[in-house]
Design a protein around this motif. Structure first.
Motif, PDB file in Angstrom:
ATOM      1  N   VAL A   1      10.051  -2.846 -53.986  1.00  0.00           N
ATOM      2  CA  VAL A   1      10.636  -3.405 -55.269  1.00  0.00           C
ATOM      3  C   VAL A   1       9.481  -3.991 -56.115  1.00  0.00           C
ATOM      4  O   VAL A   1       8.993  -5.136 -55.714  1.00  0.00           O
ATOM      5  CB  VAL A   1      11.865  -4.318 -54.894  1.00  0.00           C
ATOM      6  N   SER A   2       9.215  -3.695 -57.075  1.00  0.00           N
ATOM      7  CA  SER A   2       7.912  -4.043 -58.105  1.00  0.00           C
ATOM      8  C   SER A   2       8.043  -5.330 -58.677  1.00  0.00           C
ATOM      9  O   SER A   2       7.356  -6.095 -58.572  1.00  0.00           O
ATOM     10  CB  SER A   2       7.409  -3.001 -58.698  1.00  0.00           C
ATOM     11  N   SER A   3       9.538  -5.595 -59.046  1.00  0.00           N
ATOM     12  CA  SER A   3       9.973  -6.933 -59.846  1.00  0.00           C
ATOM     13  C   SER A   3      11.329  -6.819 -59.928  1.00  0.00           C
ATOM     14  O   SER A   3      12.010  -6.213 -59.603  1.00  0.00           O
ATOM     15  CB  SER A   3       9.184  -6.671 -61.195  1.00  0.00           C
ATOM     16  N   LEU A   4      11.909  -8.095 -60.318  1.00  0.00           N
ATOM     17  CA  LEU A   4      13.211  -8.283 -60.338  1.00  0.00           C
ATOM     18  C   LEU A   4      13.219  -8.689 -61.855  1.00  0.00           C
ATOM     19  O   LEU A   4      12.240  -9.455 -62.438  1.00  0.00           O
ATOM     20  CB  LEU A   4      13.678  -9.768 -59.564  1.00  0.00           C
ATOM     21  N   PRO A   5      14.657  -8.563 -62.628  1.00  0.00           N
ATOM     22  CA  PRO A   5      15.729  -7.959 -61.658  1.00  0.00           C
ATOM     23  C   PRO A   5      15.474  -6.416 -61.698  1.00  0.00           C
ATOM     24  O   PRO A   5      14.423  -6.067 -62.509  1.00  0.00           O
ATOM     25  CB  PRO A   5      16.963  -8.310 -62.701  1.00  0.00           C
ATOM     26  N   TYR A   6      16.340  -5.645 -61.088  1.00  0.00           N
ATOM     27  CA  TYR A   6      16.141  -4.260 -61.076  1.00  0.00           C
ATOM     28  C   TYR A   6      17.424  -3.674 -61.057  1.00  0.00           C
ATOM     29  O   TYR A   6      18.374  -4.249 -60.550  1.00  0.00           O
ATOM     30  CB  TYR A   6      15.487  -3.493 -60.343  1.00  0.00           C
ATOM     31  N   LYS A   7      18.106  -2.347 -62.014  1.00  0.00           N
ATOM     32  CA  LYS A   7      19.218  -2.026 -61.718  1.00  0.00           C
ATOM     33  C   LYS A   7      19.501  -1.220 -60.522  1.00  0.00           C
ATOM     34  O   LYS A   7      18.505  -1.010 -59.801  1.00  0.00           O
ATOM     35  CB  LYS A   7      19.573  -1.101 -63.241  1.00  0.00           C
TER      36      LYS A   7
ATOM     37  N   GLN B   1       6.166 -10.534 -53.134  1.00  0.00           N
ATOM     38  CA  GLN B   1       5.779 -10.354 -54.661  1.00  0.00           C
ATOM     39  C   GLN B   1       4.661  -9.303 -54.661  1.00  0.00           C
ATOM     40  O   GLN B   1       3.611  -9.847 -54.377  1.00  0.00           O
ATOM     41  CB  GLN B   1       5.569 -11.607 -55.159  1.00  0.00           C
ATOM     42  N   LEU B   2       4.852  -8.085 -55.409  1.00  0.00           N
ATOM     43  CA  LEU B   2       3.870  -7.232 -55.422  1.00  0.00           C
ATOM     44  C   LEU B   2       2.736  -7.943 -56.337  1.00  0.00           C
ATOM     45  O   LEU B   2       2.941  -8.374 -57.503  1.00  0.00           O
ATOM     46  CB  LEU B   2       4.241  -6.051 -55.967  1.00  0.00           C
ATOM     47  N   LEU B   3       1.500  -7.658 -55.941  1.00  0.00           N
ATOM     48  CA  LEU B   3       0.367  -8.271 -56.997  1.00  0.00           C
ATOM     49  C   LEU B   3      -0.388  -7.143 -57.628  1.00  0.00           C
ATOM     50  O   LEU B   3      -0.721  -7.218 -58.787  1.00  0.00           O
ATOM     51  CB  LEU B   3      -0.660  -9.397 -56.192  1.00  0.00           C
TER      52      LEU B   3
ATOM     53  N   GLU C   1      -4.993   3.099 -54.408  1.00  0.00           N
ATOM     54  CA  GLU C   1      -4.842   4.323 -53.659  1.00  0.00           C
ATOM     55  C   GLU C   1      -4.454   3.943 -51.999  1.00  0.00           C
ATOM     56  O   GLU C   1      -5.329   3.415 -51.261  1.00  0.00           O
ATOM     57  CB  GLU C   1      -6.156   5.205 -53.549  1.00  0.00           C
ATOM     58  N   ASN C   2      -3.409   4.135 -51.480  1.00  0.00           N
ATOM     59  CA  ASN C   2      -2.983   3.885 -50.141  1.00  0.00           C
ATOM     60  C   ASN C   2      -2.947   2.568 -49.526  1.00  0.00           C
ATOM     61  O   ASN C   2      -2.839   2.347 -48.362  1.00  0.00           O
ATOM     62  CB  ASN C   2      -3.753   4.678 -49.156  1.00  0.00           C
ATOM     63  N   SER C   3      -2.931   1.703 -50.668  1.00  0.00           N
ATOM     64  CA  SER C   3      -2.569  -0.021 -50.267  1.00  0.00           C
ATOM     65  C   SER C   3      -2.056  -0.561 -51.268  1.00  0.00           C
ATOM     66  O   SER C   3      -2.188  -0.527 -52.476  1.00  0.00           O
ATOM     67  CB  SER C   3      -3.967  -0.481 -49.796  1.00  0.00           C
ATOM     68  N   LEU C   4      -1.098  -1.748 -50.856  1.00  0.00           N
ATOM     69  CA  LEU C   4      -0.586  -2.578 -51.533  1.00  0.00           C
ATOM     70  C   LEU C   4      -0.863  -3.992 -51.371  1.00  0.00           C
ATOM     71  O   LEU C   4      -1.147  -4.378 -50.209  1.00  0.00           O
ATOM     72  CB  LEU C   4       1.131  -2.386 -51.567  1.00  0.00           C
ATOM     73  N   SER C   5      -0.826  -4.813 -52.397  1.00  0.00           N
ATOM     74  CA  SER C   5      -1.277  -6.362 -52.072  1.00  0.00           C
ATOM     75  C   SER C   5       0.126  -7.066 -52.562  1.00  0.00           C
ATOM     76  O   SER C   5       0.765  -6.926 -53.514  1.00  0.00           O
ATOM     77  CB  SER C   5      -2.444  -6.819 -52.859  1.00  0.00           C
ATOM     78  N   PHE C   6       0.406  -8.119 -51.666  1.00  0.00           N
ATOM     79  CA  PHE C   6       1.629  -9.036 -52.003  1.00  0.00           C
ATOM     80  C   PHE C   6       1.280 -10.415 -51.854  1.00  0.00           C
ATOM     81  O   PHE C   6       0.218 -10.783 -50.748  1.00  0.00           O
ATOM     82  CB  PHE C   6       2.756  -8.477 -50.976  1.00  0.00           C
ATOM     83  N   LYS C   7       2.009 -11.211 -52.539  1.00  0.00           N
ATOM     84  CA  LYS C   7       2.041 -12.649 -52.266  1.00  0.00           C
ATOM     85  C   LYS C   7       3.186 -12.951 -51.301  1.00  0.00           C
ATOM     86  O   LYS C   7       4.442 -12.598 -51.844  1.00  0.00           O
ATOM     87  CB  LYS C   7       1.721 -13.501 -53.484  1.00  0.00           C
ATOM     88  N   THR C   8       2.824 -13.640 -50.187  1.00  0.00           N
ATOM     89  CA  THR C   8       4.346 -14.013 -49.379  1.00  0.00           C
ATOM     90  C   THR C   8       4.912 -15.290 -49.746  1.00  0.00           C
ATOM     91  O   THR C   8       4.297 -15.972 -50.576  1.00  0.00           O
ATOM     92  CB  THR C   8       3.872 -13.869 -48.005  1.00  0.00           C
ATOM     93  N   ASP C   9       5.979 -15.808 -49.052  1.00  0.00           N
ATOM     94  CA  ASP C   9       6.342 -16.854 -49.297  1.00  0.00           C
ATOM     95  C   ASP C   9       5.763 -18.069 -48.949  1.00  0.00           C
ATOM     96  O   ASP C   9       5.902 -19.051 -49.184  1.00  0.00           O
ATOM     97  CB  ASP C   9       7.719 -17.027 -48.537  1.00  0.00           C
ATOM     98  N   THR C  10       4.527 -17.759 -48.192  1.00  0.00           N
ATOM     99  CA  THR C  10       3.490 -18.900 -47.445  1.00  0.00           C
ATOM    100  C   THR C  10       2.434 -18.923 -48.414  1.00  0.00           C
ATOM    101  O   THR C  10       1.490 -19.488 -48.044  1.00  0.00           O
ATOM    102  CB  THR C  10       3.019 -18.538 -46.240  1.00  0.00           C
TER     103      THR C  10
END
Length: 385
Positions: free
Chosen positions: A151-157, A221-223, A227-236
């Motif tokens: 889920v790349s962002s909020l809100p979404y349908k 939260q997607l940052l 290619e083949n990897s994703l970076s997120f910010k977590t609740d911490t």
């Protein structure tokens, strides 16, 4: 004098409200008591709830759409093209240099979709026919590894969609015989599945995912993506890197710029309406469906859902029909609706109730619910095209 009603958008909400208006007003072929103009840019009218089936090969492309023009009947005319400008005060719409003037306006343009952080370079989003088909092409060749549903962002349908997609993919891998070599993970900025449903139903979905071995990673939260990897910010507040072999995701959702420029949006960034009448701050200008923002009693946003758009359209059509005949509006949208979550293996569950009051119940799951969703798809096309 005949009235003119401008319907902006020919998706599920727009077509439904136009058809209901036609019926309420009494239009027939050759006898038109009001002119209903529907403004739409796409010739392919996609039944969005079927896209999760398309992404796992349960549907062919031609099964999930019809020619928008085929929805045109006596009293309803389609105007195809990009909307250049909207003036809600004067109730005018301009398309390709031609200005159309109405007595009533109904905004049902949905959301503007885009790929956040260029994720479309590394994966596919399944909110379009092309995206769902492209994902299935990848899935057919998949022999094992990590599948990321993001889920790349909020809100979404269609807030049920990522969870339904995960379970349908899981079932596809089981039938293909590669489930044991695969891992499915949902990454989302939400704190829990479909928070608008309340604790009990949200927990039910969580346990359902767990029973299938699908990992659920909330507060992610997607940052960025590569290619083949994703970076997120977590609740911490930590930065977390994850790898994937196959990626599908929800696109970024924004209100269409032409509506923002018209002064129709509020602090939410979406069109804000009276929760009962669906009327905007401009008299005789209404908005329904994914483009609106309504906050429920528990502080959650009303989900962006095609089913709710249909119910809202019914209310608006009824009340405009009464206005035209010189009667007072006598129906209100009370937040009633439902949605079906397909679990794969021809099973589904249904949530139904009042979304305003978070008074929702989970109907017993099983094959009947799955076929109820199939019937909804079939009846939509039969009724409208």
């Amino acid at each position: 004098m005949d009235k003119t009603i401008l319907v902006l958008g020919g998706g599920i909400g727009g077509i439904n409200v136009a058809k209901e208006l036609n019926r309420k007003i009494g239009n027939e072929d050759g006898i038109n008591l009001a002119r209903i103009l529907v403004f739409e840019r796409n010739r392919k009218n996609v039944f969005a709830p079927s896209l999760t089936w398309l992404m796992v090969g349960k549907r062919e492309e031609e099964q999930v759409y019809r020619d928008t023009k085929d929805a045109e009947v006596g009293g309803i005319e389609f105007v195809f093209g990009e909307i250049d400008s909207v003036n809600p005060e004067q109730k005018t719409v301009e398309v390709d240099g031609v200005k159309y003037i109405g007595d009533y306006m109904i905004i049902s343009l949905g959301v503007e979709q885009s790929s956040k952080h260029h994720l479309d370079e590394f994966g596919q989003y399944f909110y379009t026919i092309d995206g769902a088909s492209a994902f299935y092409d990848k899935l057919e060749d998949f022999e094992g590894g990590n599948i990321a549903i993001t889920v790349s962002s909020l809100p979404y349908k269609s807030p049920v969609a990522p969870y339904e997609a995960a379970m349908l993919i899981d079932n596809y891998l089981y039938e293909k015989g590669v489930k044991e070599r695969a891992e499915i993970t949902i990454y989302t900025p939400e704190s829990k599945p479909m928070p608008f449903t309340g604790e009990e139903i949200s927990e039910n979905v969580l346990q359902l995912l767990k029973s299938k071995g699908i990992k659920y990673m909330p507060n992610h939260q997607l940052l960025e993506g590569s290619e083949n990897s994703l970076s997120f910010k977590t609740d911490t507040e930590e930065r977390k890197e994850v790898e994937f072999d196959l990626l599908t995701f929800t696109p970024d959702h924004k209100c269409p710029p032409v509506i923002e420029e018209a002064g129709l949006t509020g602090k939410s960034g979406w069109v804000e309406v009276d929760e009962k009448s669906l009327e905007t701050k401009f008299p005789n200008v209404y908005a329904i469906g994914d483009i609106i923002s309504i906050v429920t009693e528990d502080g959650e946003s009303l989900p962006k859902s095609g089913v709710l758009a249909q119910h809202q359209g019914d209310i608006v059509a009824h009340n405009i029909g009464r206005h035209i005949s010189g009667k007072a509006a006598n129906k209100s949208f009370e937040g009633e609706g439902d949605y079906i979550l397909d679990m794969g293996a021809d099973k589904a569950q249904k949530v139904k109730g009042n979304f305003y009051k978070n008074d929702l119940e989970l109907k017993k799951s099983g094959i009947i619910r799955h076929w109820e969703k199939v019937l909804t798809e079939k009846s939509w096309f039969i009724k409208n095209f």
